[in-house]
Design an enzyme around this catalytic site. Structure first.
Site, PDB file in Angstrom:
ATOM      1  N   ASN A 165      41.794  34.125  38.811  1.00  0.00           N
ATOM      2  CA  ASN A 165      41.381  35.486  38.505  1.00  0.00           C
ATOM      3  C   ASN A 165      42.548  36.432  38.764  1.00  0.00           C
ATOM      4  O   ASN A 165      43.015  36.550  39.906  1.00  0.00           O
ATOM      5  CB  ASN A 165      40.174  35.887  39.345  1.00  0.00           C
ATOM      6  CG  ASN A 165      38.913  35.191  38.873  1.00  0.00           C
ATOM      7  OD1 ASN A 165      38.645  35.125  37.688  1.00  0.00           O
ATOM      8  ND2 ASN A 165      38.151  34.650  39.806  1.00  0.00           N
ATOM      9  N   ARG A 211      43.246  39.508  39.294  1.00  0.00           N
ATOM     10  CA  ARG A 211      42.781  40.822  39.740  1.00  0.00           C
ATOM     11  C   ARG A 211      42.363  40.730  41.194  1.00  0.00           C
ATOM     12  O   ARG A 211      42.368  39.659  41.793  1.00  0.00           O
ATOM     13  CB  ARG A 211      41.577  41.262  38.905  1.00  0.00           C
ATOM     14  CG  ARG A 211      40.465  40.208  38.892  1.00  0.00           C
ATOM     15  CD  ARG A 211      39.196  40.710  38.244  1.00  0.00           C
ATOM     16  NE  ARG A 211      38.256  39.629  37.933  1.00  0.00           N
ATOM     17  CZ  ARG A 211      37.424  39.066  38.794  1.00  0.00           C
ATOM     18  NH1 ARG A 211      37.450  39.450  40.066  1.00  0.00           N
ATOM     19  NH2 ARG A 211      36.610  38.103  38.415  1.00  0.00           N
TER      20      ARG A 211
END
Length: 637
Positions: free
Chosen positions: A304, A306
């Site tokens: 991911n 982020r």
């Protein structure tokens, strides 16, 4: 960096605002029409209306976000998580406009955000991956062929995005076509791409992820792992660190793989490398369920690109502010610590408080009463509540159902579990269904306390937990709270005007019970309740949370309407995606009749009994409200 536009909403927008304010940086909140009065809008230095209600009309509109940045004088953009946070096109557009992008380089997002490309990169770095298929040919026939080669069970996944959307477990070949169709539809609605991949599914996995952080000077470190195994609909609801299934040797291997993958992609900023740990290799002995050691296999699931929803778990363990690190790295500063300087202590657990019922169906509505749990007074304990909740808040149907996150840090895992469960008991939130009581029950479950809760935990234990909660509700209503509930007036205690007994009928979960009510009565201590509409109440006391109706004056059953007729009504706000039956069609109990989309998820509405469809009262594409009549069902001739 003087003014940050936060391209998000809710608790993560408030989270970024808090750190920016402490650092002396101004903030710009953007909002849809539905969020015009939300807390993050008031707390930012400045606010900008995007217009529209749905994500597609507001938070996913790159042109509107860039226009907001220009109009408000923002010089940087923080994407939060979800929405456009992993969209390489958005990151590139921000950079091309001359703004600072508070996130990884677009090239790294592209390399890692595509699950197929990420797995290929991982293989080159020696990171273990599960066998699968992520090719250009997306035909059902090719997927069926590849699934036979891989061997069932397989997992269908959306190539873009995450959060469990577009993800389906398939145990046999016959179920694959429907899973592909459903996953493709959900992926397209959530991420704008219907591309899928399949991979071998582990039978008893744990979900363990590594928080990494990299700067633009070639440094990349791991800040610990988080165990996110307790999930519903492939979405996390409980996260903790350190993982009860990871020992020092396994942790070191996972750290090395995570940082190697990030550096190979030229990563900069906060990111999370997610692994599936084969729980069948963990020790059966010991309360912690410790992994057998260096030989325990794990496999890359995805990265991911982020900040994660569960980043507070790592912050509580390390004492670091990961949003501050994001801002400093985006300004070109080096990481403030080396790997050797990272120190973690104690145990931290987070739960996601969501607006959903006991079967994980999301609900929108109004928050009628809210009072957070008090902070612990005991030394060594810390409670954190990241949320965007306030009395009167309208929870809209167009976004994710998560309302907030409670996180506890304690010296030991057992203490963290106990105090987090107690914090949930004392969090007062009324007006719409939440998973508050279910979360507390999960924490107190023997399998979780012993560190044995894998991804299959709720699939295996969920029915038992729900039955226990419903039994607690029924016992509490009849034995303790019935008089107090009916004595309430707008949530406050008050004696009944009449001192004589009167019969009272109370409806709970569709079942009615009769009892004589003697006055005067008052609300038992510790009970909070609100009238939602008419004679319907939402009541809470410690770990018990229930809905009741005073049905004393209802018309007798069978006083009107066709015998045996049934109505199918919308259980929540949403959009009718499909009607899978026609007027006049004979249906069987449990057969899917309608499909609703709400809060980014698809939900099937099934026939409550055998019958014939008398009428359809809504059309595909139509927005529907809770309680709205959708379908009429009559008895078979």
């Amino acid at each position: 960096m003087k003014r940050i536009l936060i391209a998000n909403r809710g608790e993560i927008a408030r989270r970024v605002i808090a750190t920016a304010r402490r650092m002396g940086i101004a903030t710009v909140a953007v909002h849809s029409d539905a969020d015009a009065n939300a807390p993050h809008v008031r707390e930012a230095t400045q606010a900008f209306a995007l217009g529209g209600n749905t994500s597609a009309e507001s938070y996913l509109r790159i042109d509107k976000l860039l226009a907001a940045a220009q109009a408000t004088g923002a010089d940087a953009v923080h994407p939060g998580y979800g929405f456009l946070s992993e969209d390489a096109g958005f990151a590139q557009a921000v950079i091309d406009t001359g703004l600072t992008w508070i996130g990884p380089p677009p090239a790294a997002i592209r390399a890692l955000g595509d699950k197929g490309a990420a797995k290929a990169l991982a293989v080159r770095q020696g990171v273990p991956v599960l066998p699968g298929y992520a090719g250009v040919d997306q035909s059902p026939g090719r997927f069926a062929q590849e699934a036979e080669t891989i061997g069932y069970p397989v997992m269908v996944k959306a190539v873009a995005g995450g959060g469990g959307r577009g993800m389906r477990l398939v145990n046999e070949a016959a179920a694959l076509p429907a899973a592909l169709h459903s996953a493709r539809s959900e992926a397209l609605a959530s991420f704008g791409s219907d591309e899928l991949l399949i991979e071998r599914a582990l039978l008893a996995p744990r979900h363990v992820e590594v928080q990494i952080f990299a700067d633009a000077h070639g440094h990349c470190i791991a800040l610990g792992e988080r165990d996110c195994s307790v999930q519903r609909r492939h979405q996390k609801i409980i996260e903790e660190s350190p993982s009860p299934a990871v020992d020092a040797a396994l942790r070191g291997q996972m750290f090395r793989c995570a940082t190697a993958l990030a550096q190979a992609a030229g990563y900069v900023g906060a990111g999370t490398v997610e692994f599936l740990l084969d729980a069948q290799t963990t020790s059966e002995g010991g309360a912690a369920g410790t992994a057998t050691g260096a030989g325990a296999p794990f496999f890359l699931m995805e990265m991911n690109t982020r900040l994660q929803v569960e980043h507070p778990v790592t912050e509580m363990l390390t004492g670091l502010d990961l949003v501050e690190w994001q801002l400093r790295v985006a300004r070109g500063e080096p990481l403030p610590l080396t790997q050797e300087q990272v120190v973690s202590s104690g145990h931290a657990i987070e739960v996601r408080l969501c607006a959903e019922d006991g079967h994980f169906v999301p609900h929108s509505g109004s928050v009628r009463h809210f009072c957070p749990a008090p902070m612990p007074a005991q030394q060594g304990l810390a409670l954190r509540f990241d949320h965007a909740i306030e009395p009167g808040l309208q929870v809209p149907p167009w976004y994710d159902s998560m309302l907030g996150k409670l996180i506890v840090h304690a010296p030991s895992r057992g203490e963290a579990i106990d105090h987090l469960a107690q914090a949930l008991d004392h969090t007062e939130l009324l007006g719409l269904p939440t998973n508050r009581a279910l979360l507390a029950a999960c924490l107190r479950h023997a399998a979780f306390r012993q560190g044995q809760a894998g991804i299959a935990f709720l699939a295996e234990q969920g029915d038992g937990i729900r039955q226990m909660l419903q039994k607690n509700e029924q016992e509490s209503i009849i034995s303790r709270w019935l008089p107090g509930v009916l004595a309430l007036n707008g949530g406050t205690a008050g004696p009944l005007a009449c001192p004589y007994p009167r019969p009272v009928r109370l409806r709970h979960r569709g079942q009615c019970s009769d009892t004589p009510l003697h006055g005067p009565v008052a609300v038992p201590a510790g009970v909070v309740a609100v009238r939602v509409e008419g004679q319907r109440w939402h009541v809470q006391h410690a770990g018990v949370d229930f809905w009741v109706e005073d049905a004393s004056f209802d018309a007798p059953a069978g006083s009107g309407g066709a015998a045996g007729s049934q109505e199918l009504r919308a259980p929540f706000n949403g959009r009718l995606l499909a009607a899978q039956v026609r007027v006049g069609e004979r249906v069987q109990r449990g057969q899917t009749l309608l499909v609703l989309e709400s809060m980014k998820l698809e939900h099937s509405l099934a026939a409550p009994c055998d019958g014939v469809v008398l009428a359809l009262h809504a059309e595909p594409g139509q927005q529907v409200a809770p309680g709205q009549l959708l379908l009429g069902l009559g008895p078979l001739a």
